[in-house]
Design a protein around this motif. Structure first.
Motif, PDB file in Angstrom:
ATOM      1  N   MET A   1     -13.700  -5.379  38.791  1.00 40.56           N
ATOM      2  CA  MET A   1     -14.499  -6.362  38.056  1.00 40.56           C
ATOM      3  C   MET A   1     -14.097  -7.789  38.423  1.00 40.56           C
ATOM      4  SD  MET A   1     -15.243  -6.363  33.968  1.00 40.56           S
ATOM      5  CE  MET A   1     -13.508  -6.603  33.522  1.00 40.56           C
ATOM      6  N   ILE A   2     -12.803  -8.036  38.521  1.00 43.95           N
ATOM      7  CA  ILE A   2     -12.319  -9.368  38.881  1.00 43.95           C
ATOM      8  C   ILE A   2     -12.749  -9.726  40.297  1.00 43.95           C
ATOM      9  CG2 ILE A   2     -10.221 -10.637  39.487  1.00 43.95           C
ATOM     10  CD1 ILE A   2      -8.930  -9.462  36.984  1.00 43.95           C
ATOM     11  N   ASP A   3     -12.558  -8.795  41.232  1.00 43.23           N
ATOM     12  CA  ASP A   3     -12.955  -9.061  42.622  1.00 43.23           C
ATOM     13  C   ASP A   3     -14.460  -9.278  42.731  1.00 43.23           C
ATOM     14  OD1 ASP A   3     -10.449  -9.002  43.780  1.00 43.23           O
ATOM     15  OD2 ASP A   3     -10.493  -6.834  44.108  1.00 43.23           O
ATOM     16  N   PHE A   4     -15.221  -8.533  41.942  1.00 44.25           N
ATOM     17  CA  PHE A   4     -16.677  -8.648  41.975  1.00 44.25           C
ATOM     18  C   PHE A   4     -17.133 -10.002  41.440  1.00 44.25           C
ATOM     19  CE2 PHE A   4     -21.040  -6.957  41.268  1.00 44.25           C
ATOM     20  CZ  PHE A   4     -21.207  -6.364  42.499  1.00 44.25           C
ATOM     21  N   LEU A   5     -16.572 -10.424  40.319  1.00 40.53           N
ATOM     22  CA  LEU A   5     -16.912 -11.732  39.747  1.00 40.53           C
ATOM     23  C   LEU A   5     -16.501 -12.863  40.684  1.00 40.53           C
ATOM     24  CD1 LEU A   5     -15.883 -11.228  36.007  1.00 40.53           C
ATOM     25  CD2 LEU A   5     -18.203 -11.685  36.840  1.00 40.53           C
ATOM     26  N   ALA A   6     -15.310 -12.728  41.276  1.00 43.78           N
ATOM     27  CA  ALA A   6     -14.775 -13.784  42.134  1.00 43.78           C
ATOM     28  C   ALA A   6     -15.563 -13.944  43.423  1.00 43.78           C
ATOM     29  CB  ALA A   6     -13.307 -13.495  42.453  1.00 43.78           C
ATOM     30  N   SER A   7     -16.076 -12.844  43.973  1.00 40.50           N
ATOM     31  CA  SER A   7     -16.756 -12.931  45.270  1.00 40.50           C
ATOM     32  C   SER A   7     -18.259 -13.122  45.166  1.00 40.50           C
ATOM     33  CB  SER A   7     -16.460 -11.684  46.115  1.00 40.50           C
ATOM     34  OG  SER A   7     -16.956 -10.519  45.481  1.00 40.50           O
ATOM     35  N   THR A   8     -18.868 -12.732  44.027  1.00 38.20           N
ATOM     36  CA  THR A   8     -20.324 -12.910  43.874  1.00 38.20           C
ATOM     37  C   THR A   8     -20.667 -14.199  43.130  1.00 38.20           C
ATOM     38  OG1 THR A   8     -20.403 -11.696  41.776  1.00 38.20           O
ATOM     39  CG2 THR A   8     -20.691 -10.422  43.804  1.00 38.20           C
ATOM     40  N   GLY A   9     -19.808 -14.610  42.196  1.00 40.10           N
ATOM     41  CA  GLY A   9     -20.102 -15.784  41.386  1.00 40.10           C
ATOM     42  C   GLY A   9     -21.237 -15.542  40.410  1.00 40.10           C
ATOM     43  N   MET A  10     -21.532 -14.286  40.112  1.00 43.20           N
ATOM     44  CA  MET A  10     -22.646 -13.990  39.213  1.00 43.20           C
ATOM     45  C   MET A  10     -22.265 -14.258  37.760  1.00 43.20           C
ATOM     46  SD  MET A  10     -22.856  -9.824  39.003  1.00 43.20           S
ATOM     47  CE  MET A  10     -23.374  -9.687  40.704  1.00 43.20           C
ATOM     48  N   ARG A  11     -23.278 -14.418  36.928  1.00 44.00           N
ATOM     49  CA  ARG A  11     -23.072 -14.611  35.498  1.00 44.00           C
ATOM     50  C   ARG A  11     -22.602 -13.295  34.879  1.00 44.00           C
ATOM     51  NH1 ARG A  11     -28.192 -16.796  36.820  1.00 44.00           N
ATOM     52  NH2 ARG A  11     -28.328 -19.074  36.608  1.00 44.00           N
ATOM     53  N   VAL A  12     -21.830 -13.392  33.795  1.00 40.51           N
ATOM     54  CA  VAL A  12     -21.351 -12.186  33.131  1.00 40.51           C
ATOM     55  C   VAL A  12     -22.522 -11.375  32.570  1.00 40.51           C
ATOM     56  CG1 VAL A  12     -21.001 -13.371  30.910  1.00 40.51           C
ATOM     57  CG2 VAL A  12     -19.726 -11.276  31.413  1.00 40.51           C
ATOM     58  N   GLY A  13     -23.588 -12.070  32.145  1.00 40.35           N
ATOM     59  CA  GLY A  13     -24.772 -11.370  31.660  1.00 40.35           C
ATOM     60  C   GLY A  13     -25.453 -10.572  32.756  1.00 40.35           C
ATOM     61  N   GLU A  14     -25.333 -11.035  33.988  1.00 37.27           N
ATOM     62  CA  GLU A  14     -25.896 -10.318  35.132  1.00 37.27           C
ATOM     63  C   GLU A  14     -25.012  -9.133  35.497  1.00 37.27           C
ATOM     64  OE1 GLU A  14     -27.840 -14.361  37.151  1.00 37.27           O
ATOM     65  OE2 GLU A  14     -25.932 -13.554  37.879  1.00 37.27           O
ATOM     66  N   LEU A  15     -23.706  -9.324  35.369  1.00 36.61           N
ATOM     67  CA  LEU A  15     -22.747  -8.268  35.705  1.00 36.61           C
ATOM     68  C   LEU A  15     -22.948  -7.031  34.842  1.00 36.61           C
ATOM     69  CD1 LEU A  15     -19.927  -7.711  37.293  1.00 36.61           C
ATOM     70  CD2 LEU A  15     -18.927  -8.165  35.045  1.00 36.61           C
ATOM     71  N   VAL A  16     -23.088  -7.227  33.545  1.00 44.61           N
ATOM     72  CA  VAL A  16     -23.178  -6.071  32.634  1.00 44.61           C
ATOM     73  C   VAL A  16     -24.517  -5.344  32.731  1.00 44.61           C
ATOM     74  CG1 VAL A  16     -21.502  -7.058  31.031  1.00 44.61           C
ATOM     75  CG2 VAL A  16     -23.938  -7.501  30.684  1.00 44.61           C
ATOM     76  N   LEU A  17     -25.517  -5.982  33.345  1.00 43.12           N
ATOM     77  CA  LEU A  17     -26.819  -5.332  33.506  1.00 43.12           C
ATOM     78  C   LEU A  17     -26.908  -4.513  34.795  1.00 43.12           C
ATOM     79  CD1 LEU A  17     -29.324  -8.130  32.356  1.00 43.12           C
ATOM     80  CD2 LEU A  17     -28.659  -6.061  31.110  1.00 43.12           C
ATOM     81  N   LEU A  18     -25.923  -4.676  35.675  1.00 42.81           N
ATOM     82  CA  LEU A  18     -25.960  -3.979  36.958  1.00 42.81           C
ATOM     83  C   LEU A  18     -25.805  -2.468  36.792  1.00 42.81           C
ATOM     84  CD1 LEU A  18     -23.825  -6.225  39.344  1.00 42.81           C
ATOM     85  CD2 LEU A  18     -26.253  -5.686  39.579  1.00 42.81           C
ATOM     86  N   ASN A  19     -26.563  -1.742  37.610  1.00 45.29           N
ATOM     87  CA  ASN A  19     -26.433  -0.289  37.701  1.00 45.29           C
ATOM     88  C   ASN A  19     -25.830   0.080  39.053  1.00 45.29           C
ATOM     89  OD1 ASN A  19     -27.628   0.132  35.163  1.00 45.29           O
ATOM     90  ND2 ASN A  19     -29.679   0.096  36.069  1.00 45.29           N
ATOM     91  N   ARG A  20     -25.335   1.278  39.154  1.00 43.68           N
ATOM     92  CA  ARG A  20     -24.744   1.723  40.416  1.00 43.68           C
ATOM     93  C   ARG A  20     -25.758   1.640  41.560  1.00 43.68           C
ATOM     94  NH1 ARG A  20     -21.059   7.106  39.143  1.00 43.68           N
ATOM     95  NH2 ARG A  20     -21.588   7.193  36.944  1.00 43.68           N
ATOM     96  N   ASP A  21     -27.013   1.981  41.255  1.00 50.86           N
ATOM     97  CA  ASP A  21     -28.049   1.989  42.292  1.00 50.86           C
ATOM     98  C   ASP A  21     -28.398   0.588  42.794  1.00 50.86           C
ATOM     99  OD1 ASP A  21     -28.161   4.717  42.061  1.00 50.86           O
ATOM    100  OD2 ASP A  21     -29.928   4.738  40.761  1.00 50.86           O
ATOM    101  N   ASP A  22     -27.980  -0.438  42.075  1.00 45.13           N
ATOM    102  CA  ASP A  22     -28.280  -1.814  42.492  1.00 45.13           C
ATOM    103  C   ASP A  22     -27.376  -2.280  43.625  1.00 45.13           C
ATOM    104  OD1 ASP A  22     -30.257  -2.106  40.540  1.00 45.13           O
ATOM    105  OD2 ASP A  22     -28.777  -2.690  39.025  1.00 45.13           O
ATOM    106  N   VAL A  23     -26.310  -1.519  43.884  1.00 39.71           N
ATOM    107  CA  VAL A  23     -25.296  -1.942  44.863  1.00 39.71           C
ATOM    108  C   VAL A  23     -25.529  -1.270  46.214  1.00 39.71           C
ATOM    109  CG1 VAL A  23     -22.826  -2.045  45.391  1.00 39.71           C
ATOM    110  CG2 VAL A  23     -23.619  -2.299  43.019  1.00 39.71           C
ATOM    111  N   ASN A  24     -25.557  -2.098  47.258  1.00 41.76           N
ATOM    112  CA  ASN A  24     -25.671  -1.609  48.629  1.00 41.76           C
ATOM    113  C   ASN A  24     -24.322  -1.852  49.313  1.00 41.76           C
ATOM    114  OD1 ASN A  24     -26.088  -1.326  51.431  1.00 41.76           O
ATOM    115  ND2 ASN A  24     -28.229  -1.953  51.269  1.00 41.76           N
ATOM    116  N   PHE A  25     -23.522  -0.797  49.425  1.00 39.63           N
ATOM    117  CA  PHE A  25     -22.177  -0.958  49.981  1.00 39.63           C
ATOM    118  C   PHE A  25     -22.208  -1.278  51.471  1.00 39.63           C
ATOM    119  CE2 PHE A  25     -20.966   1.314  46.094  1.00 39.63           C
ATOM    120  CZ  PHE A  25     -19.837   0.583  45.729  1.00 39.63           C
ATOM    121  N   ASN A  26     -23.181  -0.729  52.206  1.00 35.56           N
ATOM    122  CA  ASN A  26     -23.248  -0.978  53.647  1.00 35.56           C
ATOM    123  C   ASN A  26     -23.461  -2.458  53.958  1.00 35.56           C
ATOM    124  OD1 ASN A  26     -22.891   1.747  54.326  1.00 35.56           O
ATOM    125  ND2 ASN A  26     -25.088   2.175  54.175  1.00 35.56           N
ATOM    126  N   GLU A  27     -24.344  -3.095  53.180  1.00 32.26           N
ATOM    127  CA  GLU A  27     -24.638  -4.513  53.404  1.00 32.26           C
ATOM    128  C   GLU A  27     -23.785  -5.433  52.532  1.00 32.26           C
ATOM    129  OE1 GLU A  27     -26.598  -5.625  55.718  1.00 32.26           O
ATOM    130  OE2 GLU A  27     -27.156  -3.595  56.355  1.00 32.26           O
TER     131      GLU A  27
END
Length: 321
Positions: A169-195
């Motif tokens: 969670m810390i690494d994700f917030l630090a590298s994306t700069g997204m809002r916390v409200g955006e973070l908690v709405l994310l689903n696993r399917d929203d993440v593209n690990f390859n890209e």
């Protein structure tokens, strides 16, 4: 009498009549009552129409609730129909509010901004002739350099994590700069690990793509591999039943982590500000940073990104001597 001539008369009377009187004057000259300007329109009706308009523009329900509370309080205290309110009454309200509540200049300017939005809308929709907020200028607020995390503080936070979820969670917030409200709405399917990217829904339900670094990828993938639940959320609570993590849950966890490792003022939004500052310091074009952070106005991006003083000194010597 032509429409333009009627308008000139109304304009000439602006210093002497309030909005409601000006409307009646115009209606009398036109000899045609415009339904939307009927004197039967109460404040609640005007507010409903205003919020319907803001909702159609994509304004979030959280923002609308804040706007409604602010406007209803102002209209209740002033005790008049919105179309009859004059500038001096609004100035008096703001002054009294600041004195009574001990509010900061930032708070007062936020109230002024909300009042301006409402009365400008009334003007645009022809409910009033001229917004009484036009002559109330922006409150001057001293510019302060907002806190960001140092590299050492970020490493302390990472080293202090006892759960892989918190580290991811810390690494994700630090590298994306997204809002916390955006973070908690994310689903696993929203993440593209390859890209190394993910789709987020920002303010006003606006969709954008944001990106994460290799370290966040490794820790996030490891975190997901340790899970055996069926929850679609990207980040979930540690205790069963494992539910989607809430904004309050993230804030509380980070605060406790900061207290444990000796890092003060740890909260989600500070990661966003840190990323913006680092990006500017490393030369990222402000327009690209604006898009990355999902800001509607570039002024907001500039407000987030505080350039380090040492870099200003280096730039001065490079370009000016």
């Amino acid at each position: 009498m032509q429409k333009s001539e009627i308008q000139r008369v109304v304009t000439d009377m602006l210093p002497y009549l309030n909005n409601d009187q000006l409307i009646k004057l115009r209606q009398s000259m036109q000899k045609l009552l415009i339904p939307k300007n009927s004197i039967d329109l109460k404040n609640e009706t005007l507010l409903q129409k205003y919020f319907s308009s803001k909702r159609a523009e994509g304004c979030s329900e959280k923002s609308l609730k804040y706007y409604r509370n602010t406007l209803e309080h102002a209209l209740c205290v002033i005790g008049k129909n919105a179309r009859e309110i004059i500038t001096d009454e609004l100035r008096g309200y703001l002054t009294d509010y600041q004195f009574t509540h001990g509010s900061s200049k930032v708070t007062i300017d936020n109230i002024r901004r909300i009042l301006s939005s409402f009365f400008n809308w009334l003007e645009d929709e022809d409910y009033i002739i001229k917004s009484p907020v036009r002559r109330i200028h922006k409150v001057k607020v001293a510019t302060t350099v907002k806190e960001t995390y140092t590299d050492e503080e970020l490493e302390k936070l990472r080293d202090g994590c006892t759960k892989i979820r918190d580290l991811a969670m810390i690494d994700f917030l630090a590298s994306t700069g997204m809002r916390v409200g955006e973070l908690v709405l994310l689903n696993r399917d929203d993440v593209n690990f390859n890209e190394r990217e993910c789709v987020v829904f920002g303010k006003g339900n606006k969709e954008r793509v944001t990106y994460f670094d290799a370290r966040a990828k490794l820790h996030l993938r490891k975190y997901i591999e340790t899970r055996n639940d069926n929850e679609e959320a990207l980040f979930i609570s540690l205790n069963k039943p494992n539910r989607r993590l809430t904004i309050g849950g993230v804030e509380t966890r980070l605060k406790k982590l900061g207290e444990r490792v000796g890092v003060g003022h740890v909260y989600p939004h500070k990661f966003r500000r840190t990323l913006a500052t680092v990006a500017i310091d490393k030369g990222m074009p402000i327009e690209q940073l604006q898009r990355l952070l999902g800001h509607k106005r570039i002024d907001t991006t500039l407000h987030y990104a505080m350039v380090k003083q040492q870099n200003v000194k280096i730039a001065h010597r490079k370009y000016i001597g």
